[in-house]
Scaffold this motif. Structure first.
Motif, PDB file in Angstrom:
ATOM      1  N   SER A  54       0.843  -1.204   0.000  1.00  0.00           N
ATOM      2  CA  SER A  54       0.000   0.000   0.000  1.00  0.00           C
ATOM      3  C   SER A  54       0.873   1.247   0.000  1.00  0.00           C
ATOM      4  CB  SER A  54      -0.913   0.020   1.235  1.00  0.00           C
ATOM      5  OG  SER A  54      -0.158   0.300   2.401  1.00  0.00           O
ATOM      6  N   CYS A  55       0.233   2.370  -0.266  1.00  0.00           N
ATOM      7  CA  CYS A  55       0.933   3.655  -0.181  1.00  0.00           C
ATOM      8  C   CYS A  55       1.173   4.018   1.285  1.00  0.00           C
ATOM      9  CB  CYS A  55       0.110   4.721  -0.880  1.00  0.00           C
ATOM     10  SG  CYS A  55       0.851   6.351  -0.911  1.00  0.00           S
ATOM     11  N   THR A  56       0.233   3.644   2.137  1.00  0.00           N
ATOM     12  CA  THR A  56       0.393   3.904   3.569  1.00  0.00           C
ATOM     13  C   THR A  56       1.676   3.257   4.079  1.00  0.00           C
ATOM     14  OG1 THR A  56      -2.020   3.773   3.712  1.00  0.00           O
ATOM     15  CG2 THR A  56      -0.811   3.815   5.792  1.00  0.00           C
ATOM     16  N   SER A  80      -5.852  15.917   2.710  1.00  0.00           N
ATOM     17  CA  SER A  80      -5.421  14.668   2.093  1.00  0.00           C
ATOM     18  C   SER A  80      -6.253  13.551   2.701  1.00  0.00           C
ATOM     19  CB  SER A  80      -3.934  14.412   2.370  1.00  0.00           C
ATOM     20  OG  SER A  80      -3.492  13.222   1.737  1.00  0.00           O
ATOM     21  N   PHE A  81      -6.054  12.343   2.207  1.00  0.00           N
ATOM     22  CA  PHE A  81      -6.643  11.184   2.859  1.00  0.00           C
ATOM     23  C   PHE A  81      -5.908  10.981   4.188  1.00  0.00           C
ATOM     24  CE2 PHE A  81      -6.995   6.360   2.953  1.00  0.00           C
ATOM     25  CZ  PHE A  81      -8.292   6.372   3.434  1.00  0.00           C
ATOM     26  N   ALA A  83      -4.600   8.621   5.501  1.00  0.00           N
ATOM     27  CA  ALA A  83      -3.418   7.741   5.415  1.00  0.00           C
ATOM     28  C   ALA A  83      -2.119   8.536   5.478  1.00  0.00           C
ATOM     29  CB  ALA A  83      -3.460   6.926   4.121  1.00  0.00           C
ATOM     30  N   THR A  84      -2.122   9.731   4.885  1.00  0.00           N
ATOM     31  CA  THR A  84      -0.898  10.540   4.821  1.00  0.00           C
ATOM     32  C   THR A  84      -0.383  10.836   6.234  1.00  0.00           C
ATOM     33  OG1 THR A  84      -1.818  11.571   2.834  1.00  0.00           O
ATOM     34  CG2 THR A  84       0.078  12.656   3.856  1.00  0.00           C
ATOM     35  N   VAL A 126       1.697  16.438  -0.563  1.00  0.00           N
ATOM     36  CA  VAL A 126       0.736  15.557  -1.241  1.00  0.00           C
ATOM     37  C   VAL A 126       0.349  16.227  -2.558  1.00  0.00           C
ATOM     38  CG1 VAL A 126      -1.534  14.449  -1.061  1.00  0.00           C
ATOM     39  CG2 VAL A 126      -0.193  14.900   1.023  1.00  0.00           C
ATOM     40  N   ASP A 152       3.894  12.240  -1.252  1.00  0.00           N
ATOM     41  CA  ASP A 152       2.713  11.382  -1.362  1.00  0.00           C
ATOM     42  C   ASP A 152       2.180  11.574  -2.779  1.00  0.00           C
ATOM     43  OD1 ASP A 152       0.176  10.265  -1.446  1.00  0.00           O
ATOM     44  OD2 ASP A 152      -0.272  10.729   0.646  1.00  0.00           O
ATOM     45  N   ALA A 154       0.201   9.448  -4.401  1.00  0.00           N
ATOM     46  CA  ALA A 154      -0.897   8.489  -4.604  1.00  0.00           C
ATOM     47  C   ALA A 154      -1.831   8.909  -5.739  1.00  0.00           C
ATOM     48  CB  ALA A 154      -1.695   8.324  -3.309  1.00  0.00           C
ATOM     49  N   HIS A 155      -1.906  10.228  -6.015  1.00  0.00           N
ATOM     50  CA  HIS A 155      -2.809  10.719  -7.059  1.00  0.00           C
ATOM     51  C   HIS A 155      -2.079  11.062  -8.341  1.00  0.00           C
ATOM     52  CE1 HIS A 155      -5.800  12.470  -3.833  1.00  0.00           C
ATOM     53  NE2 HIS A 155      -5.571  11.183  -3.686  1.00  0.00           N
ATOM     54  N   SER A 176       0.073   4.698  -4.749  1.00  0.00           N
ATOM     55  CA  SER A 176      -0.984   3.781  -4.309  1.00  0.00           C
ATOM     56  C   SER A 176      -1.631   3.109  -5.511  1.00  0.00           C
ATOM     57  CB  SER A 176      -2.062   4.544  -3.542  1.00  0.00           C
ATOM     58  OG  SER A 176      -3.137   3.671  -3.238  1.00  0.00           O
ATOM     59  N   TYR A 178      -4.446   1.282  -4.840  1.00  0.00           N
ATOM     60  CA  TYR A 178      -5.727   0.978  -4.206  1.00  0.00           C
ATOM     61  C   TYR A 178      -6.835   0.946  -5.269  1.00  0.00           C
ATOM     62  CZ  TYR A 178      -9.955   1.704  -1.495  1.00  0.00           C
ATOM     63  OH  TYR A 178     -11.216   1.577  -0.995  1.00  0.00           O
ATOM     64  N   LYS A 181      -7.594   4.004  -7.579  1.00  0.00           N
ATOM     65  CA  LYS A 181      -6.516   4.851  -8.083  1.00  0.00           C
ATOM     66  C   LYS A 181      -6.340   4.690  -9.609  1.00  0.00           C
ATOM     67  CE  LYS A 181      -5.246   6.737  -4.125  1.00  0.00           C
ATOM     68  NZ  LYS A 181      -5.891   6.202  -2.945  1.00  0.00           N
ATOM     69  N   GLY A 188      -2.318  -2.126  -3.103  1.00  0.00           N
ATOM     70  CA  GLY A 188      -0.936  -2.154  -3.593  1.00  0.00           C
ATOM     71  C   GLY A 188      -0.314  -0.778  -3.500  1.00  0.00           C
TER      72      GLY A 188
HETATM   73  C1  LIG Z   1      -5.193   6.436  -1.378  1.00  0.00           C
HETATM   74  C2  LIG Z   1      -4.279   7.390  -0.738  1.00  0.00           C
HETATM   75  C3  LIG Z   1      -3.320   6.982   0.189  1.00  0.00           C
HETATM   76  C4  LIG Z   1      -3.269   5.610   0.741  1.00  0.00           C
HETATM   77  O1  LIG Z   1      -3.042   4.649  -0.217  1.00  0.00           O
HETATM   78  P1  LIG Z   1      -3.169   3.105   0.207  1.00  0.00           P
HETATM   79  O2  LIG Z   1      -2.506   2.416  -0.941  1.00  0.00           O
HETATM   80  O3  LIG Z   1      -4.631   2.814   0.297  1.00  0.00           O
HETATM   81  O4  LIG Z   1      -2.463   2.934   1.473  1.00  0.00           O
HETATM   82  C5  LIG Z   1      -2.420   7.920   0.662  1.00  0.00           C
HETATM   83  N1  LIG Z   1      -2.474   9.196   0.277  1.00  0.00           N
HETATM   84  C6  LIG Z   1      -3.412   9.635  -0.590  1.00  0.00           C
HETATM   85  C7  LIG Z   1      -3.404  11.073  -0.988  1.00  0.00           C
HETATM   86  C8  LIG Z   1      -4.355   8.748  -1.106  1.00  0.00           C
HETATM   87  O5  LIG Z   1      -5.304   9.182  -1.935  1.00  0.00           O
END
Ligand SMILES: *Cc1c(COP(=O)(O)O)cnc(C)c1O
Length: 375
Positions: A54-56, A80-81, A83-84, A126, A152, A154-155, A176, A178, A181, A188
């Protein structure tokens, strides 16, 4: 009409590739992961890529690999989500929020230096919705203050700003895969870095801290392994990688279609006084992960419901992290602490955005949004 918020773009060829892995003997981290890592490296012009679960996990291990943990502060975005910020806590460090820019929702570089203390060790920007942060500026701040940068991303796999890709000015970038995404294996993630020593350490940290992987034990004759450090269990497997390989090959095509849809939305909503849109910064390529509109705070939730009642899937990305219950109760955050992020969080609505969205569907979303926002 029923228009899902998101539909993945997994094709028969991807399923065939996964079947091939499932029919093979080796389904955990091995050659297919390596193939995906190499393709990701090439796409991002990075020296190393490390497949994760995961990105986390990617964010947490990146912080740990560079020695960030207890008693350290990491500056990040409240928009942000969760998770960050959670990943910073997982590493044992403290997230310190800096408010965001109204026009992009990205970390406001102007405000970063005010928040740097003797405990600050890293910046964790992010690239919100796919618009890259001002990495040249953030890098100058980091250099001036001796800080690490973990992105980060992820996007933002496809992002570019002033000729810079994600991960090129940071020490590491985290991705990410996920379920919703831009490319996905359900769950992943990945890390890219140009630091070979840290890449080596990250490969060990993602698999318990042991110095030989299952693939080493499978492909070579048995050798005893040791565990020099305490690691985690965050390794991407061959099944996930098989699902991602083809999507990565099609990533530009998918981006083009999302860009086309985003431009249709921008054209339809751009001049409306009831709707505010985020800006794409000049000299940048927006990765077009999410398309958001901002409506008046008092109407946001009723518009969310109205869109869903008319068959349109929506999301809220995001309500500001510092106002989530855990963050309020643990750190004493309150309304007004980061007003720009809070305002976005109270006004934002994400619309459907994915390559398989048909023109008629985009037109219907536009029609319904116009009706609801004006009423
Ligand atoms: C989805 C997301 C994450 C987390 O990603 P995971 O793979 O679900 O852990 C982190 N940061 C941002 C900005 C996200 O959108």
């Amino acid at each position: 009409m029923k228009i899902e918020f998101y539909r993945h773009s997994i094709e028969e060829s991807d399923i065939d590739r996964v079947s091939k892995v499932l029919r093979s003997i080796f389904i955990t981290t091995g050659e297919v992961v390596r193939d995906f890592e190499k393709d990701l490296q090439t796409y991002l012009d990075a020296k190393n890529a490390i497949g994760m679960t995961s990105c986390t996990a990617a964010l947490q291990l990146s912080l740990l690999a560079w020695g960030i943990g207890r008693d350290d502060e990491v500056i990040t975005s409240p928009m942000s989500f969760c998770a960050t910020a959670n990943a910073i806590l997982h590493a044992g460090a403290t997230p310190v929020f800096v408010d965001v820019e109204e026009e992009t929702g990205n970390l406001n570089a102007e405000l970063i230096e005010n928040r740097i203390t003797r405990k600050t060790k890293a910046l964790l920007p992010v690239h919100l919705y796919g618009q890259m942060c001002d990495m040249k500026r953030i890098r100058q701040i980091a250099d001036r203050n001796g800080l690490l940068i973990i992105e980060d991303a992820a996007h933002c796999i496809e992002g570019l700003r002033e000729g810079v890709k994600v991960g090129q000015l940071g020490h590491a970038a985290c991705f990410s895969f996920y379920a919703t995404k831009n490319i996905t294996s359900g769950e992943g993630g990945a890390i890219t870095t140009n630091d070979f020593d840290k890449a080596e350490l990250l490969r060990i940290l993602r698999l318990h801290g042991i110095d030989k992987s299952a693939a080493d034990r499978y492909t070579k004759k048995y050798e005893h392994w040791d565990m020099p450090v305490l690691g985690w269990k965050y390794n991407m497997d061959n099944i996930q990688a098989a699902l991602l390989l083809g999507q990565l090959q099609r990533i530009e095509k998918s981006w083009s279609r999302r860009d086309e849809i985003s431009m249709k939305y921008e054209e339809a909503f751009g001049s409306l006084k009831q709707i505010k849109l985020m800006k794409t910064v000049p000299h940048s390529r927006h990765a077009r992960h999410l398309f958001t509109i901002q409506v008046p705070e008092e109407k946001r939730d009723s518009i969310l419901i109205a869109l869903q009642n008319r068959g349109i899937g929506v999301a809220v990305n995001y309500r500001a992290i510092h106002l989530l219950k855990y963050y309020r109760e643990t750190f004493g955050y309150k309304n007004g602490d980061f007003p720009v992020a809070e305002d976005i969080g109270k006004r934002t609505i994400s619309l459907p955005l994915y390559p398989s969205l048909k023109d008629e569907e985009v037109d219907f979303v536009i029609q319904v949004v116009l009706e609801e926002a004006k009423s």
